[in-house]
Design an enzyme around this catalytic site. Structure first.
Site, short mmCIF file in Angstrom:
data_model
loop_
_atom_site.label_atom_id
_atom_site.label_comp_id
_atom_site.label_asym_id
_atom_site.label_seq_id
_atom_site.Cartn_x
_atom_site.Cartn_y
_atom_site.Cartn_z
NE ARG A 1 13.87 -27.07 -27.59
CZ ARG A 1 14.74 -27.42 -26.66
NH1 ARG A 1 15.54 -26.52 -26.16
NH2 ARG A 1 14.80 -28.66 -26.22
N GLY B 1 20.62 -22.01 -23.54
CA GLY B 1 19.98 -20.97 -24.35
C GLY B 1 19.34 -19.92 -23.45
CB THR B 2 17.25 -20.26 -20.41
OG1 THR B 2 16.34 -21.10 -21.11
CG2 THR B 2 16.47 -19.35 -19.47
CG ASP C 1 21.01 -32.07 -23.04
OD1 ASP C 1 20.50 -33.19 -23.00
OD2 ASP C 1 20.73 -31.21 -23.89
NE ARG D 1 15.11 -56.46 -34.43
CZ ARG D 1 15.58 -57.24 -35.39
NH1 ARG D 1 16.70 -56.92 -36.03
NH2 ARG D 1 14.95 -58.35 -35.74
CD GLN E 1 16.88 -40.22 -23.13
OE1 GLN E 1 18.07 -40.35 -22.92
NE2 GLN E 1 16.41 -39.90 -24.31
O1 F6P Z 1 16.50 -30.69 -23.13
C1 F6P Z 1 17.64 -30.84 -23.92
C2 F6P Z 1 17.32 -31.80 -24.98
O2 F6P Z 1 16.73 -32.84 -24.31
C3 F6P Z 1 18.42 -32.37 -25.88
O3 F6P Z 1 19.16 -33.41 -25.32
C4 F6P Z 1 17.61 -32.81 -27.07
O4 F6P Z 1 18.43 -32.87 -28.17
C5 F6P Z 1 16.61 -31.74 -27.19
O5 F6P Z 1 16.38 -31.27 -25.89
C6 F6P Z 1 15.28 -32.15 -27.78
O6 F6P Z 1 14.47 -31.01 -27.80
P1 F6P Z 1 12.96 -30.95 -28.29
O7 F6P Z 1 12.12 -31.46 -27.17
O8 F6P Z 1 12.72 -29.50 -28.53
O9 F6P Z 1 12.85 -31.80 -29.48
#
Ligand code: F6P
Length: 377
Positions: A75, A113-114, A136, A295, A303
């Site tokens: 990132r 971001g990219t 997302d 729960r 995911q």
């Molecule tokens: O890729 C986007 C995302 O999956 C968001 O939905 C999630 O909040 C975030 O990345 C989690 O990022 P990291 O893997 O840096 O914790």
């Protein structure tokens, strides 16, 4: 003349990244292309450190079905990179690497971001092309990002499986789905998995209304409920606090008031910290308000992992292949977007800094409401 093109993947990984790299590479191997690819490892950091990887025909073979990214990702932002514990602007170093490798262009595969980071490099004179990826699905100006369909399948399957255990135990199961800002994944998986309640960041929720919807199901003989909640969904009061702090930050940014912007950032971080884990809180409150056991299941990085779905393989290959065509035609400063069946070039400055949120009147929202799903409002 052979064109030398750098490729990198940045931001969170996403199923389909390797399929896109392969799509670019295999197309570029075509006779009329005359393109030589070189991979940079771990996002923009690889450009700073000039850490490269060959992307020849042999390397591309077998990539289609592989999850993650063979290039690695991070990132890191070019203009705010952590170098030995210090935050530094490494843009000039990136430009030096670009020149040292005699690059004609740089392809950046990434999310929101990219797109912003790529635009910054384009404004410094580099030839940049991007592809939109993220589970997302919140990148502006494209119908879809690759990775979303795969994550949607995984989250849907999870909801399917949670149904039988929720049903057997007469419980509420609150399932947290990724998406800090945009609720596409929770909304899509909630609809396709038949969740009884779907909570997304775009629609702040009232916990009492959720409890009422669940109690109403109990009165109708349904003693279990599935609540699909996006990780960024918030109760009304907390959402208002956060939005006010974000508006303050935006105003400071526009007024170019660095101090005020920093103060707003600190306020946002402290509001977020004080909120704690809303999913767990919600589950506890629902137990109290409904008298049912509840729960929590957090799907998390499951995911993002594993092999891409067929739809993501097609989308990533299609956009990757189109990207090689734009490189051949020397069209730079663009994102290769998916529009209907076609790929389209969108100027990077029309994409960067925008986020595709779920519109409140989107057909998915209206459909969920029509089939009786509570959206918590
Ligand atoms: O890729 C986007 C995302 O999956 C968001 O939905 C999630 O909040 C975030 O990345 C989690 O990022 P990291 O893997 O840096 O914790």
């Amino acid at each position: 003349m052979t064109q030398h093109i750098g490729v990198l993947t940045a931001g969170g990984d996403s199923p389909g990244l390797n399929a896109a790299i392969r799509g670019i590479g295999k197309t570029a191997l075509g006779d009329e292309f005359n393109i030589q690819l070189i991979g940079f490892k771990d996002g923009f950091k690889g450009l700073v450190n000039n850490r490269t990887m060959s992307l020849d025909g042999q390397m591309l073979s077998g990539l289609l079905t592989v999850g993650g990214t063979v290039l690695g990702t991070s990132r890191d932002k070019p203009h705010r990179m952590n170098v030995g514990g210090q935050i530094m602007d490494m843009t000039n170093v990136i430009i030096e690497t670009y020149e040292a490798n005699h690059l004609d262009a740089l392809i950046c595969l990434g999310g929101g971001g990219t797109q912003k980071n790529a635009l910054r490099l384009a404004q410094k004179g580099l030839n940049v092309i991007t592809l939109p990826k993220t589970i997302d699905n919140d990148v502006a100006m494209t119908d879809m990002t690759f990775g979303f369909d795969t994550a949607l399948g995984i989250a849907t399957e999870a909801i399917d499986r949670l149904h039988s255990t929720a049903h057997s135990h007469h419980r509420i199961i609150v399932v947290e789905i990724m998406g800090h800002r945009a609720g596409w994944l929770a909304l899509g998986a909630g609809i396709s998995g038949g969740a009884d309640v779907i909570l997304i960041p775009e629609i702040p929720y009232d916990t009492q209304k959720i409890a009422d919807a669940i109690s109403d199901r109990v009165r109708r003989g349904k003693s279990f409920s599935i609540v699909a909640v996006a990780e960024g969904a918030l109760p009304i009061k907390e959402a208002a606090e956060l939005h006010a702090a974000e508006a303050r930050k935006q105003q400071a940014k526009e007024a170019m008031d660095k101090e005020e912007k920093q103060a707003a950032k600190v306020a946002i971080a402290s509001i977020k910290a004080s909120h704690g884990n809303q999913t767990i809180k919600l589950s506890e409150q629902l137990e109290e308000l409904t008298g049912l056991e509840s729960r929590v299941t957090i799907l998390g990085h499951l995911q993002r992992g594993g092999t891409p779905s067929a739809a993501d393989r097609i989308l990533a290959t299609r956009l990757g292949s189109a990207c090689a065509e734009y490189v051949r035609d020397r069209e730079y400063g663009i994102m290769v977007a998916s529009r209907g069946e076609y790929a389209e070039a969108v100027p990077l400055d029309e994409v960067a800094g925008k986020r595709k949120l779920v519109p409140l009147d989107h057909p998915w929202v209206m459909t969920a409401r029509r089939v009786g799903t509570s959206l918590g409002d």
